[in-house]
Write a protein that holds these residues in place. Structure first.
Motif, PDB file in Angstrom:
ATOM      1  N   ALA A  39      14.762 -22.473  27.734  1.00 23.98           N
ATOM      2  CA  ALA A  39      14.789 -22.903  26.328  1.00 23.98           C
ATOM      3  C   ALA A  39      15.420 -24.267  26.107  1.00 23.98           C
ATOM      4  CB  ALA A  39      15.533 -21.856  25.500  1.00 23.98           C
ATOM      5  N   LEU A  83      17.227 -27.054  24.551  1.00 24.96           N
ATOM      6  CA  LEU A  83      17.693 -27.191  23.169  1.00 24.96           C
ATOM      7  C   LEU A  83      16.728 -26.548  22.173  1.00 24.96           C
ATOM      8  CD1 LEU A  83      19.014 -30.817  23.508  1.00 24.96           C
ATOM      9  CD2 LEU A  83      20.399 -28.835  22.887  1.00 24.96           C
ATOM     10  N   CYS A  84      15.746 -25.828  22.700  1.00 30.59           N
ATOM     11  CA  CYS A  84      14.817 -25.036  21.865  1.00 30.59           C
ATOM     12  C   CYS A  84      13.889 -25.878  21.001  1.00 30.59           C
ATOM     13  CB  CYS A  84      15.576 -24.065  20.943  1.00 30.59           C
ATOM     14  SG  CYS A  84      16.287 -22.683  21.824  1.00 30.59           S
ATOM     15  N   ASP A 143      10.933 -27.076  21.765  1.00 28.23           N
ATOM     16  CA  ASP A 143       9.571 -26.533  21.878  1.00 28.23           C
ATOM     17  C   ASP A 143       9.498 -25.147  21.237  1.00 28.23           C
ATOM     18  OD1 ASP A 143       8.645 -28.795  23.181  1.00 28.23           O
ATOM     19  OD2 ASP A 143       9.063 -27.995  25.186  1.00 28.23           O
ATOM     20  N   ILE A 201      15.401 -18.108  25.981  1.00 25.49           N
ATOM     21  CA  ILE A 201      16.557 -17.795  26.843  1.00 25.49           C
ATOM     22  C   ILE A 201      17.040 -19.079  27.517  1.00 25.49           C
ATOM     23  CG2 ILE A 201      17.418 -16.325  28.707  1.00 25.49           C
ATOM     24  CD1 ILE A 201      14.999 -14.528  28.323  1.00 25.49           C
ATOM     25  N   GLU A 202      18.343 -19.307  27.473  1.00 19.12           N
ATOM     26  CA  GLU A 202      18.913 -20.509  28.091  1.00 19.12           C
ATOM     27  C   GLU A 202      20.207 -20.145  28.821  1.00 19.12           C
ATOM     28  OE1 GLU A 202      18.079 -23.703  28.697  1.00 19.12           O
ATOM     29  OE2 GLU A 202      20.018 -23.775  29.667  1.00 19.12           O
ATOM     30  N   LEU A 218      24.120 -25.401  25.513  1.00 18.75           N
ATOM     31  CA  LEU A 218      22.804 -25.714  24.944  1.00 18.75           C
ATOM     32  C   LEU A 218      22.352 -24.558  24.054  1.00 18.75           C
ATOM     33  CD1 LEU A 218      20.985 -27.218  28.094  1.00 18.75           C
ATOM     34  CD2 LEU A 218      22.220 -28.434  26.282  1.00 18.75           C
ATOM     35  N   GLU A 259      20.621 -15.761  32.152  1.00 19.15           N
ATOM     36  CA  GLU A 259      19.584 -16.005  33.157  1.00 19.15           C
ATOM     37  C   GLU A 259      18.281 -15.321  32.749  1.00 19.15           C
ATOM     38  OE1 GLU A 259      19.543 -17.791  35.974  1.00 19.15           O
ATOM     39  OE2 GLU A 259      21.522 -18.531  35.445  1.00 19.15           O
ATOM     40  N   SER A 260      17.186 -16.036  32.909  1.00 14.86           N
ATOM     41  CA  SER A 260      15.892 -15.484  32.483  1.00 14.86           C
ATOM     42  C   SER A 260      15.261 -14.545  33.490  1.00 14.86           C
ATOM     43  CB  SER A 260      14.903 -16.625  32.239  1.00 14.86           C
ATOM     44  OG  SER A 260      15.350 -17.384  31.178  1.00 14.86           O
ATOM     45  N   LEU A 261      15.503 -14.792  34.768  1.00 10.94           N
ATOM     46  CA  LEU A 261      14.771 -13.989  35.768  1.00 10.94           C
ATOM     47  C   LEU A 261      15.017 -12.483  35.604  1.00 10.94           C
ATOM     48  CD1 LEU A 261      14.790 -16.206  38.976  1.00 10.94           C
ATOM     49  CD2 LEU A 261      12.786 -15.251  37.820  1.00 10.94           C
ATOM     50  N   ASP A 297       9.140 -24.544  30.558  1.00  7.76           N
ATOM     51  CA  ASP A 297       9.362 -25.998  30.640  1.00  7.76           C
ATOM     52  C   ASP A 297      10.559 -26.240  31.559  1.00  7.76           C
ATOM     53  OD1 ASP A 297       9.756 -28.716  30.300  1.00  7.76           O
ATOM     54  OD2 ASP A 297      10.512 -28.543  28.237  1.00  7.76           O
ATOM     55  N   GLN A 318      11.270 -37.577  29.460  1.00  9.73           N
ATOM     56  CA  GLN A 318      12.620 -37.002  29.562  1.00  9.73           C
ATOM     57  C   GLN A 318      13.723 -38.073  29.559  1.00  9.73           C
ATOM     58  OE1 GLN A 318      12.801 -33.978  32.652  1.00  9.73           O
ATOM     59  NE2 GLN A 318      11.808 -32.522  31.295  1.00  9.73           N
ATOM     60  N   MET A 338      17.229 -34.987  26.247  1.00 12.80           N
ATOM     61  CA  MET A 338      16.883 -34.565  27.601  1.00 12.80           C
ATOM     62  C   MET A 338      17.946 -35.032  28.593  1.00 12.80           C
ATOM     63  SD  MET A 338      14.699 -32.425  27.814  1.00 12.80           S
ATOM     64  CE  MET A 338      15.063 -32.299  29.533  1.00 12.80           C
ATOM     65  N   ALA A 352      22.307 -29.151  32.956  1.00 16.83           N
ATOM     66  CA  ALA A 352      21.529 -28.135  33.677  1.00 16.83           C
ATOM     67  C   ALA A 352      21.248 -28.520  35.117  1.00 16.83           C
ATOM     68  CB  ALA A 352      20.210 -27.881  32.943  1.00 16.83           C
ATOM     69  N   ASP A 395      14.695 -22.897  40.231  1.00 16.42           N
ATOM     70  CA  ASP A 395      14.032 -21.590  40.336  1.00 16.42           C
ATOM     71  C   ASP A 395      12.706 -21.575  39.594  1.00 16.42           C
ATOM     72  OD1 ASP A 395      15.049 -21.654  37.817  1.00 16.42           O
ATOM     73  OD2 ASP A 395      16.155 -19.780  37.942  1.00 16.42           O
TER      74      ASP A 395
HETATM   75  C1  LIG Z   1      13.601 -29.148  30.474  1.00 17.15           C
HETATM   76  S1  LIG Z   1      14.771 -28.066  29.780  1.00 17.15           S
HETATM   77  C2  LIG Z   1      13.820 -27.280  28.509  1.00 17.15           C
HETATM   78  C3  LIG Z   1      13.672 -28.099  27.271  1.00 17.15           C
HETATM   79  C4  LIG Z   1      13.086 -27.296  26.127  1.00 17.15           C
HETATM   80  N1  LIG Z   1      11.683 -27.001  26.347  1.00 17.15           N
HETATM   81  C5  LIG Z   1      13.284 -27.940  24.784  1.00 17.15           C
HETATM   82  O1  LIG Z   1      12.303 -28.066  24.046  1.00 17.15           O
HETATM   83  O2  LIG Z   1      14.445 -28.296  24.437  1.00 17.15           O
HETATM   84  C6  LIG Z   1      14.872 -26.756  30.946  1.00 17.15           C
HETATM   85  C7  LIG Z   1      15.978 -25.765  30.645  1.00 17.15           C
HETATM   86  O3  LIG Z   1      15.712 -24.557  31.351  1.00 17.15           O
HETATM   87  C8  LIG Z   1      16.931 -23.964  31.686  1.00 17.15           C
HETATM   88  N2  LIG Z   1      16.677 -23.000  32.775  1.00 17.15           N
HETATM   89  C9  LIG Z   1      16.086 -23.245  33.967  1.00 17.15           C
HETATM   90  N3  LIG Z   1      15.991 -22.118  34.708  1.00 17.15           N
HETATM   91  C10 LIG Z   1      16.521 -21.124  33.943  1.00 17.15           C
HETATM   92  C11 LIG Z   1      16.722 -19.714  34.148  1.00 17.15           C
HETATM   93  N4  LIG Z   1      16.338 -19.135  35.281  1.00 17.15           N
HETATM   94  N5  LIG Z   1      17.307 -18.989  33.166  1.00 17.15           N
HETATM   95  C12 LIG Z   1      17.703 -19.589  32.009  1.00 17.15           C
HETATM   96  N6  LIG Z   1      17.543 -20.916  31.763  1.00 17.15           N
HETATM   97  C13 LIG Z   1      16.960 -21.670  32.707  1.00 17.15           C
HETATM   98  C14 LIG Z   1      17.806 -25.138  32.087  1.00 17.15           C
HETATM   99  O4  LIG Z   1      19.177 -24.816  31.987  1.00 17.15           O
HETATM  100  C15 LIG Z   1      17.359 -26.215  31.092  1.00 17.15           C
HETATM  101  O5  LIG Z   1      18.210 -26.260  29.985  1.00 17.15           O
END
Ligand SMILES: C[S@@+](CC[C@H](N)C(=O)[O-])C[C@H]1O[C@@H](n2cnc3c(N)ncnc32)[C@H](O)[C@@H]1O
Length: 251
Positions: free
Chosen positions: A104, A106-107, A109, A123-124, A129, A152-154, A172, A182, A187, A194, A199
């Motif tokens: 997510a 900064l959410c 998107d 999920i972030e 953030l 964690e998203s996984l 993303d 970016q 970003m 981050a 992953d």
């Molecule tokens: C490029 S940023 C996303 C930007 C977002 N699309 C926006 O509009 O603000 C990628 C984010 O994914 C998070 N992230 C990556 N892998 C993750 C995971 N397994 N679980 C939770 N967050 C994850 C990172 O911490 C990072 O903040």
């Protein structure tokens, strides 16, 4: 899989608002009494939450305003046939899909998709953030359709398959190199906290296992796909969206 680097700690400067304390506890953010310009911190100023790096030559400072300014203008101008809307299959449908955004940031998107009518869970893993995005969302119309979850998203994706899986998973991951899309300040803040992606392949596999209709992956123009089996690509202005359709799902 490479080991994850520890992100810098971000503390919240006590604001006197109960909701801030509640959210600090919810996202696991330590609250301190005073502003410390040599540290990463969250603080409220003129009513708005700010996130800043240690002050200095390359200091980063950010707030998220969904009511006015560039983010608000972006949200107001969103259309279902914009690239992100087409990639998520919104242009041709009447009932909007449920979306899971497991990266997510900064959410922004996720806010765009919620503005277009989707119900989104974002999920972030970086607490600061998630906290900042949640603060902007909680007090706006977005709260009806967009929920921020820290962590964690996984594991969430893994536990989701049998339990009301989302129609769309929108991924993303951080781009490997900070290209045109970016370089913006928000970003830079995400990258600083981050770190590089580590992953993204397991996230795509898990996303493909749960999405009922499609997985959308935002990629840098000219960069490799995250995995095989891209059904089609939607070009954007400075990014592209790779769409993985699930068997039998509408295009
Ligand atoms: C490029 S940023 C996303 C930007 C977002 N699309 C926006 O509009 O603000 C990628 C984010 O994914 C998070 N992230 C990556 N892998 C993750 C995971 N397994 N679980 C939770 N967050 C994850 C990172 O911490 C990072 O903040």
């Amino acid at each position: 899989m490479p080991t994850r680097r520890e992100p810098p700690e971000v503390t919240l400067v006590a604001t006197g608002r109960g909701s801030d304390l509640h959210n600090a506890a919810r996202f696991g953010i330590r609250v301190v009494e005073a502003r410390d310009p040599s540290a990463w911190q969250l603080w409220r100023s003129l009513g708005r939450m700010h996130l800043g790096s240690p002050t200095g030559k390359d200091a980063l400072l950010l707030d998220l305003d969904v009511g006015q300014g560039p983010l608000a203008r972006r949200l107001r101008s969103m259309r279902r046939d914009d690239p992100i809307g087409r990639a998520c299959g919104l242009a041709k449908r009447t009932e909007m899909p449920t979306v899971l955004d497991p990266t997510a940031g900064l959410c922004r998107d996720a806010m765009a998709l919620a503005t277009l009518g989707c119900h989104v869970v974002a999920i972030e893993r970086i607490a600061a953030l998630a906290f900042l995005a949640n603060d902007a969302i909680e007090s706006s119309w977005l709260a009806e359709r967009l929920r921020v979850v820290g962590g964690e998203s996984l594991p969430t994706l893994a536990g989701m398959a049998g339990d009301r899986p989302p129609d769309v998973v929108y991924l993303d991951p951080m781009f490997r190199t900070p290209g045109d899309a970016q370089v913006k300040k928000d970003m830079q803040v995400c990258r600083a906290l981050a770190g590089p992606p580590e992953d993204e392949a397991p996230l795509l596999r898990a996303a493909l296992a749960v999405a009922r209709e499609r997985v959308v992956v935002k990629r840098e123009v000219g960069g490799p796909a995250l995995g095989d089996g891209v059904s089609f690509v939607v070009p954007g202005e400075r990014v592209r969206f790779d769409v993985y359709l699930r068997p039998g799902a509408p295009r």
